[in-house]
Enzyme design. Structure first.
Site, PDB file in Angstrom:
ATOM      1  N   HIS A 219     -12.365  -6.585 -13.452  1.00 41.53           N
ATOM      2  CA  HIS A 219     -11.495  -5.410 -13.426  1.00 41.53           C
ATOM      3  C   HIS A 219     -10.198  -5.789 -12.698  1.00 41.53           C
ATOM      4  O   HIS A 219     -10.245  -6.338 -11.593  1.00 41.53           O
ATOM      5  CB  HIS A 219     -12.195  -4.253 -12.702  1.00 41.53           C
ATOM      6  CG  HIS A 219     -11.265  -3.102 -12.427  1.00 41.53           C
ATOM      7  ND1 HIS A 219     -10.549  -2.486 -13.430  1.00 41.53           N
ATOM      8  CD2 HIS A 219     -10.915  -2.477 -11.269  1.00 41.53           C
ATOM      9  CE1 HIS A 219      -9.812  -1.528 -12.906  1.00 41.53           C
ATOM     10  NE2 HIS A 219     -10.007  -1.497 -11.599  1.00 41.53           N
TER      11      HIS A 219
ATOM     12  N   THR B  17       1.626  -0.088  -9.579  1.00 42.97           N
ATOM     13  CA  THR B  17       0.518  -0.653 -10.371  1.00 42.97           C
ATOM     14  C   THR B  17       0.205   0.198 -11.607  1.00 42.97           C
ATOM     15  O   THR B  17      -0.822   0.009 -12.246  1.00 42.97           O
ATOM     16  CB  THR B  17      -0.773  -0.769  -9.518  1.00 42.97           C
ATOM     17  OG1 THR B  17      -1.247   0.549  -9.212  1.00 42.97           O
ATOM     18  CG2 THR B  17      -0.539  -1.525  -8.235  1.00 42.97           C
TER      19      THR B  17
ATOM     20  N   ASP C 161      11.720  -6.211  -2.093  1.00 43.81           N
ATOM     21  CA  ASP C 161      11.906  -7.553  -2.634  1.00 43.81           C
ATOM     22  C   ASP C 161      11.111  -7.634  -3.950  1.00 43.81           C
ATOM     23  O   ASP C 161       9.910  -7.336  -3.965  1.00 43.81           O
ATOM     24  CB  ASP C 161      11.362  -8.553  -1.600  1.00 43.81           C
ATOM     25  CG  ASP C 161      11.507 -10.002  -2.045  1.00 43.81           C
ATOM     26  OD1 ASP C 161      11.860 -10.233  -3.222  1.00 43.81           O
ATOM     27  OD2 ASP C 161      11.239 -10.884  -1.220  1.00 43.81           O
TER      28      ASP C 161
ATOM     29  N   SER D 286     -13.676   2.960  -8.656  1.00 49.01           N
ATOM     30  CA  SER D 286     -13.640   3.567  -7.323  1.00 49.01           C
ATOM     31  C   SER D 286     -14.663   4.684  -7.239  1.00 49.01           C
ATOM     32  O   SER D 286     -15.075   5.247  -8.247  1.00 49.01           O
ATOM     33  CB  SER D 286     -12.252   4.125  -7.047  1.00 49.01           C
ATOM     34  OG  SER D 286     -11.347   3.070  -6.842  1.00 49.01           O
TER      35      SER D 286
ATOM     36  N   CYS E 269     -12.844   3.469 -13.066  1.00 53.35           N
ATOM     37  CA  CYS E 269     -12.546   2.385 -14.020  1.00 53.35           C
ATOM     38  C   CYS E 269     -13.796   1.715 -14.589  1.00 53.35           C
ATOM     39  O   CYS E 269     -13.707   0.974 -15.565  1.00 53.35           O
ATOM     40  CB  CYS E 269     -11.650   1.334 -13.370  1.00 53.35           C
ATOM     41  SG  CYS E 269     -10.141   2.017 -12.687  1.00 53.35           S
TER      42      CYS E 269
ATOM     43  N   GLU F 209     -10.101   8.309 -17.259  1.00 53.01           N
ATOM     44  CA  GLU F 209      -9.892   9.032 -16.000  1.00 53.01           C
ATOM     45  C   GLU F 209      -8.748  10.019 -16.171  1.00 53.01           C
ATOM     46  O   GLU F 209      -8.291  10.608 -15.205  1.00 53.01           O
ATOM     47  CB  GLU F 209      -9.529   8.051 -14.884  1.00 53.01           C
ATOM     48  CG  GLU F 209     -10.620   7.078 -14.552  1.00 53.01           C
ATOM     49  CD  GLU F 209     -10.175   6.047 -13.526  1.00 53.01           C
ATOM     50  OE1 GLU F 209      -9.779   6.447 -12.412  1.00 53.01           O
ATOM     51  OE2 GLU F 209     -10.223   4.858 -13.825  1.00 53.01           O
TER      52      GLU F 209
HETATM   53  N1  COA Z   1       6.834 -11.830  -1.545  1.00 52.56           N
HETATM   54  C1  COA Z   1       5.543 -12.158  -1.823  1.00 52.56           C
HETATM   55  N2  COA Z   1       4.487 -11.337  -1.520  1.00 52.56           N
HETATM   56  C2  COA Z   1       4.766 -10.147  -0.929  1.00 52.56           C
HETATM   57  C3  COA Z   1       6.079  -9.751  -0.623  1.00 52.56           C
HETATM   58  C4  COA Z   1       7.141 -10.652  -0.955  1.00 52.56           C
HETATM   59  N3  COA Z   1       8.410 -10.350  -0.726  1.00 52.56           N
HETATM   60  N4  COA Z   1       6.025  -8.527  -0.048  1.00 52.56           N
HETATM   61  C5  COA Z   1       4.726  -8.168   0.010  1.00 52.56           C
HETATM   62  N5  COA Z   1       3.965  -9.147  -0.515  1.00 52.56           N
HETATM   63  C6  COA Z   1       2.511  -9.174  -0.690  1.00 52.56           C
HETATM   64  C7  COA Z   1       1.740  -8.629   0.510  1.00 52.56           C
HETATM   65  O1  COA Z   1       1.536  -9.618   1.508  1.00 52.56           O
HETATM   66  C8  COA Z   1       0.456  -8.176  -0.163  1.00 52.56           C
HETATM   67  O2  COA Z   1      -0.370  -9.298  -0.418  1.00 52.56           O
HETATM   68  P1  COA Z   1      -1.705  -9.548   0.459  1.00 52.56           P
HETATM   69  O3  COA Z   1      -2.594  -8.344   0.232  1.00 52.56           O
HETATM   70  O4  COA Z   1      -2.276 -10.785  -0.116  1.00 52.56           O
HETATM   71  O5  COA Z   1      -1.257  -9.651   1.874  1.00 52.56           O
HETATM   72  C9  COA Z   1       0.920  -7.674  -1.534  1.00 52.56           C
HETATM   73  O6  COA Z   1       2.206  -8.269  -1.741  1.00 52.56           O
HETATM   74  C10 COA Z   1       1.095  -6.167  -1.615  1.00 52.56           C
HETATM   75  O7  COA Z   1       1.924  -5.751  -0.566  1.00 52.56           O
HETATM   76  P2  COA Z   1       1.511  -4.498   0.339  1.00 52.56           P
HETATM   77  O8  COA Z   1       2.522  -4.320   1.408  1.00 52.56           O
HETATM   78  O9  COA Z   1       0.075  -4.621   0.750  1.00 52.56           O
HETATM   79  O10 COA Z   1       1.680  -3.358  -0.773  1.00 52.56           O
HETATM   80  P3  COA Z   1       1.494  -1.803  -0.634  1.00 52.56           P
HETATM   81  O11 COA Z   1       0.844  -1.436   0.661  1.00 52.56           O
HETATM   82  O12 COA Z   1       2.806  -1.162  -0.962  1.00 52.56           O
HETATM   83  O13 COA Z   1       0.510  -1.466  -1.838  1.00 52.56           O
HETATM   84  C11 COA Z   1      -1.703  -1.360  -2.776  1.00 52.56           C
HETATM   85  C12 COA Z   1      -0.567  -2.273  -2.279  1.00 52.56           C
HETATM   86  C13 COA Z   1      -2.701  -2.186  -3.572  1.00 52.56           C
HETATM   87  C14 COA Z   1      -2.389  -0.725  -1.572  1.00 52.56           C
HETATM   88  C15 COA Z   1      -1.100  -0.249  -3.683  1.00 52.56           C
HETATM   89  O14 COA Z   1      -0.457  -0.822  -4.791  1.00 52.56           O
HETATM   90  C16 COA Z   1      -2.111   0.761  -4.174  1.00 52.56           C
HETATM   91  O15 COA Z   1      -2.443   1.721  -3.483  1.00 52.56           O
HETATM   92  N6  COA Z   1      -2.621   0.593  -5.429  1.00 52.56           N
HETATM   93  C17 COA Z   1      -3.525   1.519  -6.059  1.00 52.56           C
HETATM   94  C18 COA Z   1      -4.987   1.300  -5.670  1.00 52.56           C
HETATM   95  C19 COA Z   1      -5.519   0.011  -6.210  1.00 52.56           C
HETATM   96  O16 COA Z   1      -5.037  -0.527  -7.172  1.00 52.56           O
HETATM   97  N7  COA Z   1      -6.608  -0.478  -5.583  1.00 52.56           N
HETATM   98  C20 COA Z   1      -7.247  -1.709  -5.978  1.00 52.56           C
HETATM   99  C21 COA Z   1      -8.739  -1.586  -6.093  1.00 52.56           C
HETATM  100  S1  COA Z   1      -9.226  -0.607  -7.458  1.00 52.56           S
END
Ligand code: COA
Length: 445
Positions: free
Chosen positions: A244, A163, A31, A364, A120, A83
């Protein structure tokens, strides 16, 4: 003692753009709102085939020197935070210096060059090194050039793929700065963590969910350490709060928790008590889980209040406006957040001179850093000269097939021969390999 801070800043985005809702989501069967609402991201920036961490950094630095009317002799130090380095010995700053020497009179032989690594947070560490160098009186009237540059790419199909981003921020650190002056107190939260790492590999190994927990835990420690160092954390005392931003949704979470922490024991907690009660205190609970449940419930109610939402819209939301369109730039991300906040303030006519920023950096592995900055009288004319909005508008939109091939160009393990999708114009470009495996660069008129 004179103030030291950021005297000028330039941002350079990768020239390509991947639209997450229109192009990425359908291919992933997701979605679109998972990206736009959940993560808070609309698009990622990517470098074209002739762009990389050096070109983006050098192009940002070149514009900064031109705009500030500086000669190479005015720069005494160049530190690159990244990085995404491609060499374990020769620092990226030497390549950047080589580029600048191609188009400017004089040379940078007198300049101390280096490379900073701590995920970062290293961009902020390099800024800090520059501050200390100037404060130690070793700069002989010269300024430091700090460049945070990354191609923040993840392996295909990694959850982090949504991301991604690529770009550079060049900052001039000097005495009597035009943009912001750094405050003295500083807070740290640092621990040996395994949330995101690149053990001799280009694409990271990431435990995404863990990295979000570690971000919040280390930021909290840094905030407490900042308070211990004498830092003021009253939320109403900050015009902007740049953090960040790996993706805006992360900052949204951190802001609610940070606000709750900072209003504890203040008149804001008192004034909200009739509406949502007072914050649970740990001493009132025998069981830790019960306390955590109560504090979570309070935070949910707090972030629903008009008072919080007004604060968030004024101090945090403006810092996310560029990040939303470019994705994560790793080392540059917090510095993009600062600029985005100032840019929106400038465009909406807010008078910020003399006001404070609370800046929170995170890397990280893991370490967070917190400090305050004071906005200087020259900030508006500096921010006015940025061309980041035009750069963002001028990016070429990628089809999914183009995205796949450009991702391979920046994958060190792939050998590709992809034609550029844009034409370079008055800028440094990657120009092939030298006899010892070095990367070569030229300025294209
Ligand atoms: N409409 C609205 N929101 C939605 C949605 C929809 N259709 N589908 C999912 N979401 C929301 C989820 O609820 C979640 O929000 P929440 O955390 O507030 O619950 C968010 O969107 C992300 O969805 P999620 O299923 O958790 O995504 P993911 O598991 O595919 O990946 C990360 C999310 C951050 C784990 C991933 O992008 C990642 O590994 N990023 C790199 C590491 C990073 O950036 N870390 C941050 C600290 S440095």
């Amino acid at each position: 003692m004179s103030e030291v801070g950021i005297d000028g800043v330039e941002i350079r985005t990768g020239k390509l753009k991947l639209d997450l809702a229109e192009t990425f989501a359908p291919e992933k069967g997701e979605d679109p709102e998972k990206y736009t609402k959940g993560l808070g991201l609309h698009a990622s920036s990517f470098p074209d085939a002739y762009e990389d961490i050096v070109t983006m950094g050098a192009n940002a630095a070149h514009r900064l020197l031109e705009r500030k009317d500086l000669a190479l002799d005015d720069i005494g130090r160049i530190d690159v935070a990244t990085e995404s380095a491609f060499d374990r010995s020769k620092p990226v700053s030497t390549y950047v210096a080589g580029c600048l020497e191609q188009v400017n009179d004089g040379d940078l032989h007198h300049a101390n060059k280096g490379e900073r690594k701590f995920a970062c947070v290293s961009g902020t560490q390099a800024v800090d090194d520059a501050f200390n160098w100037i404060r130690a009186g070793r700069n002989r009237g010269r300024a430091a050039l700090v460049i945070a540059t990354d191609t923040a790419l993840y392996a295909r199909d990694d959850p982090g793929e949504a991301t991604q981003g690529a770009g550079a921020v060049a900052m001039l650190i000097d005495e009597n700065p035009d943009v912001v002056a750094f405050g003295e107190p500083q807070g740290y939260g640092s621990a040996d963590e395994t949330d995101f790492l690149k053990p001799n590999q280009q694409f990271p190994s990431v435990d995404g969910k863990r990295s979000m927990q570690v971000y919040l835990a280390r930021m909290r420690e840094a905030l407490e350490d900042f308070e211990e160092a004498g830092g003021d954390t009253h939320p109403e005392n900050f015009a902007l709060v740049p953090f960040h931003t790996p993706f805006p949704g992360m900052v949204r979470k951190a802001a609610g928790l940070g606000y709750r922490h900072c209003i504890r024991g203040t008149e804001i907690e008192d004034e909200l008590a009739a509406e949502i009660g007072r914050q649970p205190r740990p001493e009132a609970y025998d069981d830790e889980d019960e306390y955590f449940e109560a504090i979570k419930e309070y935070t949910d109610k707090l972030t629903d209040t008009e008072r919080y939402q007004e604060w968030y819209e004024r101090t945090v939301a403006p810092t996310l406006s560029i990040s939303r369109e470019v994705g994560n730039w790793y080392t540059g991300s917090v510095h993009v957040a600062r600029v985005a906040g100032l840019l929106e303030a400038y465009e909406t006519g807010r008078d910020l001179t003399g006001q404070q920023l609370l800046v929170g950096s995170y890397g990280s592995g893991a370490q967070a850093e917190m400090h305050a900055e004071y906005i200087q009288p020259g900030w508006e004319s500096e921010i006015e000269q940025l061309d980041i909005t035009e750069q963002l508008d001028d990016r070429k939109s990628l089809t999914f097939a183009e995205y796949e091939s450009i991702h391979d160009v920046h994958n060190h393990e792939e050998t590709t021969d992809v034609e550029p999708l844009t034409a370079p114009d008055s800028e440094f470009v990657f120009d092939g390999w030298g006899r010892m495996g070095e990367r070569k660069y030229t300025f294209v008129e």
